[in-house]
Design an enzyme around this catalytic site. Sequence first.
Site, PDB file in Angstrom:
ATOM      1  N   ARG A  63       0.870  -1.180   0.000  1.00 14.73           N
ATOM      2  CA  ARG A  63       0.000   0.000   0.000  1.00 14.73           C
ATOM      3  C   ARG A  63       0.903   1.226   0.000  1.00 14.73           C
ATOM      4  O   ARG A  63       2.121   1.123   0.132  1.00 14.73           O
ATOM      5  CB  ARG A  63      -1.039  -0.011   1.135  1.00 14.73           C
ATOM      6  CG  ARG A  63      -0.644  -0.600   2.456  1.00 14.73           C
ATOM      7  CD  ARG A  63       0.457   0.090   3.169  1.00 14.73           C
ATOM      8  NE  ARG A  63       0.240   1.508   3.316  1.00 14.73           N
ATOM      9  CZ  ARG A  63       1.178   2.397   3.549  1.00 14.73           C
ATOM     10  NH1 ARG A  63       2.454   2.022   3.658  1.00 14.73           N
ATOM     11  NH2 ARG A  63       0.926   3.673   3.675  1.00 14.73           N
ATOM     12  N   GLY A  64       0.253   2.421  -0.146  1.00 10.00           N
ATOM     13  CA  GLY A  64       1.031   3.654  -0.297  1.00 10.00           C
ATOM     14  C   GLY A  64       1.091   3.979  -1.779  1.00 10.00           C
ATOM     15  O   GLY A  64       1.405   3.104  -2.603  1.00 10.00           O
ATOM     16  N   ALA A  65       0.801   5.248  -2.115  1.00  7.20           N
ATOM     17  CA  ALA A  65       0.595   5.619  -3.518  1.00  7.20           C
ATOM     18  C   ALA A  65       1.755   5.240  -4.441  1.00  7.20           C
ATOM     19  O   ALA A  65       1.560   4.508  -5.431  1.00  7.20           O
ATOM     20  CB  ALA A  65       0.276   7.106  -3.596  1.00  7.20           C
ATOM     21  N   ARG A  84      -7.420   0.002  -6.795  1.00  8.52           N
ATOM     22  CA  ARG A  84      -7.643   1.085  -5.822  1.00  8.52           C
ATOM     23  C   ARG A  84      -7.813   2.398  -6.600  1.00  8.52           C
ATOM     24  O   ARG A  84      -7.000   2.712  -7.467  1.00  8.52           O
ATOM     25  CB  ARG A  84      -6.477   1.186  -4.829  1.00  8.52           C
ATOM     26  CG  ARG A  84      -6.348  -0.059  -3.945  1.00  8.52           C
ATOM     27  CD  ARG A  84      -5.470   0.167  -2.743  1.00  8.52           C
ATOM     28  NE  ARG A  84      -6.114   1.000  -1.742  1.00  8.52           N
ATOM     29  CZ  ARG A  84      -5.479   1.517  -0.679  1.00  8.52           C
ATOM     30  NH1 ARG A  84      -4.185   1.289  -0.518  1.00  8.52           N
ATOM     31  NH2 ARG A  84      -6.121   2.247   0.201  1.00  8.52           N
ATOM     32  N   GLN A 114      -1.628   2.319   9.938  1.00 11.10           N
ATOM     33  CA  GLN A 114      -0.367   2.441   9.183  1.00 11.10           C
ATOM     34  C   GLN A 114       0.684   3.196   9.992  1.00 11.10           C
ATOM     35  O   GLN A 114       1.877   2.970   9.820  1.00 11.10           O
ATOM     36  CB  GLN A 114      -0.602   3.174   7.853  1.00 11.10           C
ATOM     37  CG  GLN A 114      -1.390   2.389   6.819  1.00 11.10           C
ATOM     38  CD  GLN A 114      -2.861   2.723   6.870  1.00 11.10           C
ATOM     39  OE1 GLN A 114      -3.410   3.060   7.928  1.00 11.10           O
ATOM     40  NE2 GLN A 114      -3.531   2.639   5.743  1.00 11.10           N
ATOM     41  N   ASP A 125      -1.920  11.073  -1.968  1.00  9.94           N
ATOM     42  CA  ASP A 125      -2.335  10.049  -2.940  1.00  9.94           C
ATOM     43  C   ASP A 125      -2.696  10.656  -4.285  1.00  9.94           C
ATOM     44  O   ASP A 125      -2.609   9.987  -5.313  1.00  9.94           O
ATOM     45  CB  ASP A 125      -3.507   9.244  -2.385  1.00  9.94           C
ATOM     46  CG  ASP A 125      -3.015   8.317  -1.288  1.00  9.94           C
ATOM     47  OD1 ASP A 125      -2.859   8.786  -0.138  1.00  9.94           O
ATOM     48  OD2 ASP A 125      -2.712   7.149  -1.591  1.00  9.94           O
ATOM     49  N   ASN A 132      -5.268  12.563   0.781  1.00  5.38           N
ATOM     50  CA  ASN A 132      -4.348  11.712   1.554  1.00  5.38           C
ATOM     51  C   ASN A 132      -5.179  10.937   2.576  1.00  5.38           C
ATOM     52  O   ASN A 132      -6.404  11.109   2.663  1.00  5.38           O
ATOM     53  CB  ASN A 132      -3.257  12.564   2.226  1.00  5.38           C
ATOM     54  CG  ASN A 132      -2.134  11.693   2.795  1.00  5.38           C
ATOM     55  OD1 ASN A 132      -1.607  10.833   2.092  1.00  5.38           O
ATOM     56  ND2 ASN A 132      -1.792  11.867   4.049  1.00  5.38           N
TER      57      ASN A 132
HETATM   58  O1  MRU Z   1      -4.464   3.272   2.249  1.00  5.83           O
HETATM   59  P1  MRU Z   1      -2.993   3.484   2.121  1.00  5.83           P
HETATM   60  O2  MRU Z   1      -2.199   2.916   3.262  1.00  5.83           O
HETATM   61  O3  MRU Z   1      -2.467   3.050   0.767  1.00  5.83           O
HETATM   62  O4  MRU Z   1      -2.827   5.066   2.201  1.00  5.83           O
HETATM   63  C1  MRU Z   1      -1.539   5.616   2.101  1.00  5.83           C
HETATM   64  C2  MRU Z   1      -1.508   7.072   2.291  1.00  5.83           C
HETATM   65  O5  MRU Z   1      -2.511   7.737   2.418  1.00  5.83           O
HETATM   66  C3  MRU Z   1      -0.152   7.712   2.192  1.00  5.83           C
HETATM   67  O6  MRU Z   1      -0.059   8.812   3.042  1.00  5.83           O
HETATM   68  C4  MRU Z   1       0.068   8.177   0.753  1.00  5.83           C
HETATM   69  O7  MRU Z   1      -0.126   7.105  -0.123  1.00  5.83           O
HETATM   70  C5  MRU Z   1       1.408   8.763   0.535  1.00  5.83           C
HETATM   71  S1  MRU Z   1       2.644   7.526   0.494  1.00  5.83           S
HETATM   72  C6  MRU Z   1       4.147   8.183   0.105  1.00  5.83           C
END
Ligand code: MRU
Length: 362
Positions: free
Chosen positions: A55-57, A101, A208, A249, A259
């Site tokens: 996960r994470g953009a 997603r 997270q 994101d 985000n």
């Molecule tokens: O649902 P997630 O864990 O994928 O959400 C992640 C976030 O919101 C992060 O802050 C975002 O992706 C930035 S990651 C460098």
Amino acid sequence: MNGLRPQHKLRIETVEITPDAVVLIDQLALPHDERYVTCTTWREVAGCIRDMTVRGAPAIGVAAAGALALAARAAAFSGADDRAAFNAALDEAALGLAQTRPTAVNLTWAIGEMRTLWQRCDAAPQECWLTLLAGAREIHDDDIRRCHAIGAFGAPLFKAGDAILTHCNAGALATAGYGTALGIIRACHERYDGAISVFVDETRPWLQGARLTAWELGVEGIEYSVIGDSMAGHFISRGEVDGIVVGADRIAANGDTANKIGTYTLSVLAKEHGVPFYVAAPLSTVDRSVASGADIPIEERDPGEVTSFRGVQVAPVGAHARHPAFDITPQASISAIVTEVGVLRPPFDKALRRACLEGTCG
Ligand code: MRU
């Protein structure tokens, strides 16, 4: 497909792209188990994006690029030496990956970069596979370079002794390595000889912050305190927070930023108490095709993730719940957006337009 990596590595390897696999650190098992998931098909990678193993953009974009290299390999060695069938197999994989997603634009950005490669490839499928493999690895390495640049530009925004608050995980685990918001925190730790500390929002309901950010900061030896999301206002109002830095994101053309849910609340607190609020993101997170945050799709996840806690029901059985996974922070509440081409200041529409001429936007 699950297994422990033989020797512990200090450097966090979030996504590894090999010729026949995409290897992901299992973010569902952290912080207590450091294990890796080996995906050999694009569908397995798509499943890992959907269930948040990765996960994470930026990280899901990199994983999707690796998945397309796997799809190309499967199609190239399927026996049919037919470019039309090869392209059709990749189109199908791209569609399936894009549907995993909806909010993070890095996913569709990475798929778009890979699509350009297979559409332009003027060779036999087996050679095009090698081009796509190299392309996916370049997206991976490029993301790490971008994160280091974000860290270098962002660190001077803070000073020795500062306490920085962050939300969710925008670290090495959310990128190909180093991190965006945590990249800045890492760079501060180096620049100020360890004289910084971090408030880590736990980030309900997926935790997270408590699970992943706390683990990463621990690996790096950076001082931190985990706090419940509802405690942020208390510490900010008492002057204990010098600045807030979060990831993103998707950033709209006007600077509005999607985000992790809870980010907007922090931005309101920051404004109320005159604390700087920074967004850290590579330009692959910028989507200038959406005018404002109102046009960014917000993922709604299973409400059961709110009514239960790690599989244990906490709300009454049958309780109604809502679960938006992201929220929008209006551009007017953002002090600066830190990118790999520099620190962007308001007005963000102009600053983003200029930045997108210098780098590759999503
Ligand atoms: O649902 P997630 O864990 O994928 O959400 C992640 C976030 O919101 C992060 O802050 C975002 O992706 C930035 S990651 C460098």
